[in-house]
Design a protein around this motif. Structure first.
Motif, PDB file in Angstrom:
ATOM      1  N   ALA A  18      48.469  33.981  53.616  1.00 50.60           N
ATOM      2  CA  ALA A  18      48.562  34.283  52.317  1.00 50.60           C
ATOM      3  C   ALA A  18      48.537  33.310  51.545  1.00 50.60           C
ATOM      4  N   HIS A  19      49.534  32.274  51.668  1.00 53.10           N
ATOM      5  CA  HIS A  19      49.586  31.058  50.753  1.00 53.10           C
ATOM      6  C   HIS A  19      48.331  30.168  50.869  1.00 53.10           C
ATOM      7  N   HIS A  20      47.565  29.985  51.951  1.00 49.46           N
ATOM      8  CA  HIS A  20      46.346  29.241  52.023  1.00 49.46           C
ATOM      9  C   HIS A  20      45.341  30.019  51.271  1.00 49.46           C
ATOM     10  N   ILE A  21      45.292  31.299  51.453  1.00 47.47           N
ATOM     11  CA  ILE A  21      43.950  31.943  50.825  1.00 47.47           C
ATOM     12  C   ILE A  21      44.525  31.940  49.150  1.00 47.47           C
ATOM     13  N   ALA A  22      45.846  31.955  48.613  1.00 44.09           N
ATOM     14  CA  ALA A  22      45.887  31.803  47.471  1.00 44.09           C
ATOM     15  C   ALA A  22      45.728  30.668  46.708  1.00 44.09           C
ATOM     16  N   PHE A  23      45.754  29.478  47.718  1.00 45.96           N
ATOM     17  CA  PHE A  23      45.319  28.197  47.327  1.00 45.96           C
ATOM     18  C   PHE A  23      43.743  28.033  46.797  1.00 45.96           C
ATOM     19  N   THR A  24      43.046  28.903  47.452  1.00 46.82           N
ATOM     20  CA  THR A  24      41.481  29.000  46.753  1.00 46.82           C
ATOM     21  C   THR A  24      41.436  29.608  45.635  1.00 46.82           C
ATOM     22  N   ARG A  25      42.360  30.449  45.182  1.00 47.02           N
ATOM     23  CA  ARG A  25      42.330  30.936  43.612  1.00 47.02           C
ATOM     24  C   ARG A  25      41.238  31.901  43.871  1.00 47.02           C
ATOM     25  N   LEU A  27      41.170  35.029  42.604  1.00 43.49           N
ATOM     26  CA  LEU A  27      40.630  35.921  41.418  1.00 43.49           C
ATOM     27  C   LEU A  27      39.855  35.080  40.267  1.00 43.49           C
ATOM     28  N   LEU A  28      40.139  33.460  40.410  1.00 40.43           N
ATOM     29  CA  LEU A  28      39.310  32.769  39.451  1.00 40.43           C
ATOM     30  C   LEU A  28      38.003  32.628  39.917  1.00 40.43           C
ATOM     31  N   LEU A  29      37.612  33.008  41.425  1.00 44.24           N
ATOM     32  CA  LEU A  29      36.012  32.933  41.728  1.00 44.24           C
ATOM     33  C   LEU A  29      35.521  33.907  41.129  1.00 44.24           C
ATOM     34  N   ILE A  30      35.990  35.070  40.743  1.00 44.71           N
ATOM     35  CA  ILE A  30      35.328  36.292  40.137  1.00 44.71           C
ATOM     36  C   ILE A  30      34.298  35.836  39.030  1.00 44.71           C
ATOM     37  N   PRO A  31      35.007  35.285  38.181  1.00 42.04           N
ATOM     38  CA  PRO A  31      34.036  34.672  36.842  1.00 42.04           C
ATOM     39  C   PRO A  31      32.950  33.967  37.454  1.00 42.04           C
ATOM     40  N   ILE A  32      33.177  33.192  38.483  1.00 40.85           N
ATOM     41  CA  ILE A  32      32.025  32.176  38.934  1.00 40.85           C
ATOM     42  C   ILE A  32      30.733  33.208  39.608  1.00 40.85           C
ATOM     43  N   TRP A  33      31.339  33.966  40.133  1.00 39.30           N
ATOM     44  CA  TRP A  33      30.441  34.960  40.992  1.00 39.30           C
ATOM     45  C   TRP A  33      29.482  35.705  40.001  1.00 39.30           C
ATOM     46  N   GLU A  54      24.034  35.033  50.072  1.00 36.36           N
ATOM     47  CA  GLU A  54      24.167  33.418  50.245  1.00 36.36           C
ATOM     48  C   GLU A  54      24.499  32.777  49.348  1.00 36.36           C
ATOM     49  N   LEU A  55      24.045  33.150  47.854  1.00 29.46           N
ATOM     50  CA  LEU A  55      24.589  32.644  46.673  1.00 29.46           C
ATOM     51  C   LEU A  55      26.006  32.816  46.404  1.00 29.46           C
ATOM     52  N   ILE A  56      26.383  34.033  46.647  1.00 28.41           N
ATOM     53  CA  ILE A  56      27.898  34.140  46.483  1.00 28.41           C
ATOM     54  C   ILE A  56      28.651  33.348  47.557  1.00 28.41           C
ATOM     55  N   LEU A  57      28.111  33.144  48.705  1.00 29.61           N
ATOM     56  CA  LEU A  57      28.918  32.163  49.567  1.00 29.61           C
ATOM     57  C   LEU A  57      28.689  30.787  48.952  1.00 29.61           C
ATOM     58  N   LEU A  58      27.747  30.335  48.531  1.00 30.15           N
ATOM     59  CA  LEU A  58      27.625  28.863  47.912  1.00 30.15           C
ATOM     60  C   LEU A  58      28.524  28.947  46.645  1.00 30.15           C
ATOM     61  N   THR A  59      28.585  29.704  45.994  1.00 25.17           N
ATOM     62  CA  THR A  59      29.614  29.408  44.785  1.00 25.17           C
ATOM     63  C   THR A  59      30.806  29.758  44.977  1.00 25.17           C
ATOM     64  N   THR A  60      31.341  30.621  46.179  1.00 27.38           N
ATOM     65  CA  THR A  60      32.563  30.635  46.568  1.00 27.38           C
ATOM     66  C   THR A  60      33.204  28.965  47.053  1.00 27.38           C
ATOM     67  N   PHE A  61      32.364  28.437  48.058  1.00 26.52           N
ATOM     68  CA  PHE A  61      32.545  27.128  48.384  1.00 26.52           C
ATOM     69  C   PHE A  61      32.723  26.302  47.305  1.00 26.52           C
ATOM     70  N   LEU A  62      31.928  26.310  46.371  1.00 22.64           N
ATOM     71  CA  LEU A  62      32.068  25.442  45.068  1.00 22.64           C
ATOM     72  C   LEU A  62      33.411  25.728  44.605  1.00 22.64           C
ATOM     73  N   GLY A  63      33.785  26.862  44.197  1.00 22.99           N
ATOM     74  CA  GLY A  63      34.978  27.272  43.757  1.00 22.99           C
ATOM     75  C   GLY A  63      36.258  26.616  44.363  1.00 22.99           C
ATOM     76  N   ILE A  64      36.170  26.803  45.533  1.00 21.68           N
ATOM     77  CA  ILE A  64      37.180  26.485  46.322  1.00 21.68           C
ATOM     78  C   ILE A  64      37.401  24.942  46.412  1.00 21.68           C
ATOM     79  N   GLY A 154      29.835  23.287  33.310  1.00 18.09           N
ATOM     80  CA  GLY A 154      29.981  23.736  34.844  1.00 18.09           C
ATOM     81  C   GLY A 154      30.160  24.902  35.262  1.00 18.09           C
ATOM     82  N   HIS A 155      31.157  25.662  34.608  1.00 18.01           N
ATOM     83  CA  HIS A 155      31.454  27.189  35.011  1.00 18.01           C
ATOM     84  C   HIS A 155      30.339  27.957  34.292  1.00 18.01           C
TER      85      HIS A 155
END
Length: 273
Positions: A18-25, A27-33, A54-64, A154-155
């Motif tokens: 859970a701590h490692h997932i939280a590090f990826t933020r 909730l903050l990925l939602i505006p990017i998606w 695939e676009l969602i995956l790309l932007t998820t990696f970017l956000g992380i 950027g965002h």
């Protein structure tokens, strides 16, 4: 006794995960998606374009990658500002923070550079801007105007364009239009406005660490007024660009921010991220 030990190990494993997932933020990925999907829809997603996952995956990696490197270089300041983030609280190791961050950037590049030239270029720009925003020597986040522009471009604009070009190359009858540019400007304005409000929470800690954010530079109330002006501009641009989702978001957000800023003390708790 062994069963109790096994349960404790399982509990610790879940907490660590859970701590490692939280590090990826997440909730903050939602505006990017959201910006990416709206760009995808504008570019031809409403005419049969595919690969939105695939676009969602790309932007998820970017956000992380972007949120990860920000936490790495802001670890001490985040602790001072009581953000309760996993790295700042010592809940994950610096090694794992770097591993997750680099994996995010690499994942985005692997997906992006094998698409069209436009998507490849936009992906590389997003990665470089994300690094320049948080890492020395540039550390754009510590200078208010640079940070404002970087957040908006950027965002907002770049992520919207990623989605737009993801769909555009699949749609033979679709062409790049002036409306797409207007939508980019509208999203840039909206995300720059969000950035203004987020700085209000961290004013004292940022001042202590020598950061010149917009809130440190102009003060809470004046910065909040700039934020409300940004919301108004975003509303107007959303109408011009024919972007109802952005318009409704700004309409809903305005009274909450205005109400918080009307308070004499401008309490931190009333200004939410």
């Amino acid at each position: 006794m062994p069963m109790h030990s096994d349960n404790k190990k399982s509990s610790n494993t879940i907490k660590t995960l859970a701590h490692h997932i939280a590090f990826t933020r997440p909730l903050l990925l939602i505006p990017i998606w959201t910006a990416a999907i709206l760009g995808f829809w504008a570019g031809g997603g409403n005419r049969g374009a595919k690969n939105h996952w695939e676009l969602i995956l790309l932007t998820t990696f970017l956000g992380i990658g972007i949120y990860g490197i920000n936490q790495i270089f802001d670890k001490v300041a985040d602790r001072e500002n009581e953000k309760h983030l996993p790295l700042a609280m010592g809940l994950i190791s610096p090694f794992m923070a770097w591993f997750i961050t680099i994996s995010g950037f690499v994942g985005a590049l692997v997906i992006g550079i094998f698409k069209t030239p436009a998507i490849a270029i936009l992906t590389v720009i997003c990665v470089l801007l994300g690094i320049a925003y948080s890492a020395p020597p540039l550390k754009l986040k510590d200078r208010w105007l640079h940070a404002l522009i970087a957040n908006g471009v950027g965002h907002g604009a770049l992520v919207f364009l990623l989605g737009y070009f993801y769909a555009l190359h699949q749609c033979e009858e679709c062409k790049f239009s002036i409306l797409a540019i207007l939508k980019c400007i509208a999203f840039a304005s909206a995300f720059a406005t969000v950035y203004i409000f987020t700085t209000l929470l961290d004013t004292e800690g940022d001042r202590k660490f020598g950061k010149e954010t917009i809130a440190v530079k102009f003060g809470l109330r004046r910065s909040g007024a700039f934020g409300l002006l940004g919301l108004l501009i975003s509303l107007i641009l959303a109408v011009i660009a024919r972007e109802p989702a952005l318009f409704l978001t700004a309409i809903i957000a305005t009274p909450f921010y205005a109400g918080a800023l009307a308070d004499e003390s401008i309490e931190k708790a009333k200004i939410e991220r």
